[in-house]
Write a protein that holds these residues in place. Sequence first.
Motif, mmCIF file in Angstrom:
data_model
loop_
_atom_site.group_PDB
_atom_site.id
_atom_site.type_symbol
_atom_site.label_atom_id
_atom_site.label_comp_id
_atom_site.label_asym_id
_atom_site.label_seq_id
_atom_site.Cartn_x
_atom_site.Cartn_y
_atom_site.Cartn_z
ATOM 1 N N LEU A 46 0.810 -1.227 0.000
ATOM 2 C CA LEU A 46 0.000 0.000 0.000
ATOM 3 C C LEU A 46 0.842 1.275 0.000
ATOM 4 O O LEU A 46 0.284 2.373 -0.036
ATOM 5 N N GLN A 47 2.159 1.154 0.029
ATOM 6 C CA GLN A 47 3.047 2.327 0.098
ATOM 7 C C GLN A 47 3.003 3.099 -1.219
ATOM 8 O O GLN A 47 3.409 2.591 -2.261
ATOM 9 N N GLU A 48 2.516 4.320 -1.172
ATOM 10 C CA GLU A 48 2.342 5.127 -2.378
ATOM 11 C C GLU A 48 3.598 5.906 -2.740
ATOM 12 O O GLU A 48 4.329 6.361 -1.862
ATOM 13 N N ASP A 49 3.809 6.063 -4.042
ATOM 14 C CA ASP A 49 4.909 6.909 -4.511
ATOM 15 C C ASP A 49 4.410 8.356 -4.624
ATOM 16 O O ASP A 49 3.287 8.669 -4.210
ATOM 17 N N HIS A 50 5.215 9.234 -5.203
ATOM 18 C CA HIS A 50 4.861 10.660 -5.271
ATOM 19 C C HIS A 50 3.630 10.930 -6.137
ATOM 20 O O HIS A 50 3.029 11.995 -6.055
ATOM 21 N N LEU A 51 3.249 9.968 -6.958
ATOM 22 C CA LEU A 51 2.064 10.124 -7.801
ATOM 23 C C LEU A 51 0.832 9.438 -7.197
ATOM 24 O O LEU A 51 -0.237 9.436 -7.793
ATOM 25 N N GLY A 52 1.008 8.846 -6.014
ATOM 26 C CA GLY A 52 -0.097 8.157 -5.358
ATOM 27 C C GLY A 52 -0.296 6.735 -5.841
ATOM 28 O O GLY A 52 -1.338 6.137 -5.592
ATOM 29 N N SER A 53 0.690 6.182 -6.530
ATOM 30 C CA SER A 53 0.600 4.827 -7.050
ATOM 31 C C SER A 53 1.204 3.837 -6.059
ATOM 32 O O SER A 53 2.348 3.989 -5.639
ATOM 33 N N ILE A 58 -0.525 -1.082 -9.084
ATOM 34 C CA ILE A 58 0.276 -1.390 -10.277
ATOM 35 C C ILE A 58 -0.051 -2.804 -10.755
ATOM 36 O O ILE A 58 -0.269 -3.029 -11.947
ATOM 37 N N ALA A 59 -0.073 -3.754 -9.830
ATOM 38 C CA ALA A 59 -0.373 -5.147 -10.192
ATOM 39 C C ALA A 59 -1.765 -5.273 -10.802
ATOM 40 O O ALA A 59 -1.950 -5.966 -11.810
ATOM 41 N N ILE A 60 -2.732 -4.613 -10.202
ATOM 42 C CA ILE A 60 -4.101 -4.681 -10.707
ATOM 43 C C ILE A 60 -4.197 -4.030 -12.084
ATOM 44 O O ILE A 60 -4.787 -4.600 -13.009
ATOM 45 N N ASN A 61 -3.594 -2.860 -12.237
ATOM 46 C CA ASN A 61 -3.628 -2.168 -13.534
ATOM 47 C C ASN A 61 -2.913 -2.956 -14.628
ATOM 48 O O ASN A 61 -3.293 -2.878 -15.794
#
Length: 79
Positions: A46-53, A58-61
Amino acid sequence: MVTKLLQRGADARATDESQRSPLHFTVRKGHVAVTEKLLEYGASPLQEDHLGSAPISIAINNKNDEMSALLLKYTDDTA
């Protein structure tokens, strides 16, 4: 190699300047075994990067069902 680094104290939750963790990269590249090792050492799906990803998104997308299922096992809905 990853296991040795983690056993010697490498931080599985460390981030780069864009707040991306190693998990972001292994999930994006589809490296299931390395992803699982990082999760075992405390990386958060659940750790988000600077873009909220987050790695789980990522895996789901990427429609990576195996990766998504693995990450879901390590998702704590109280976080």
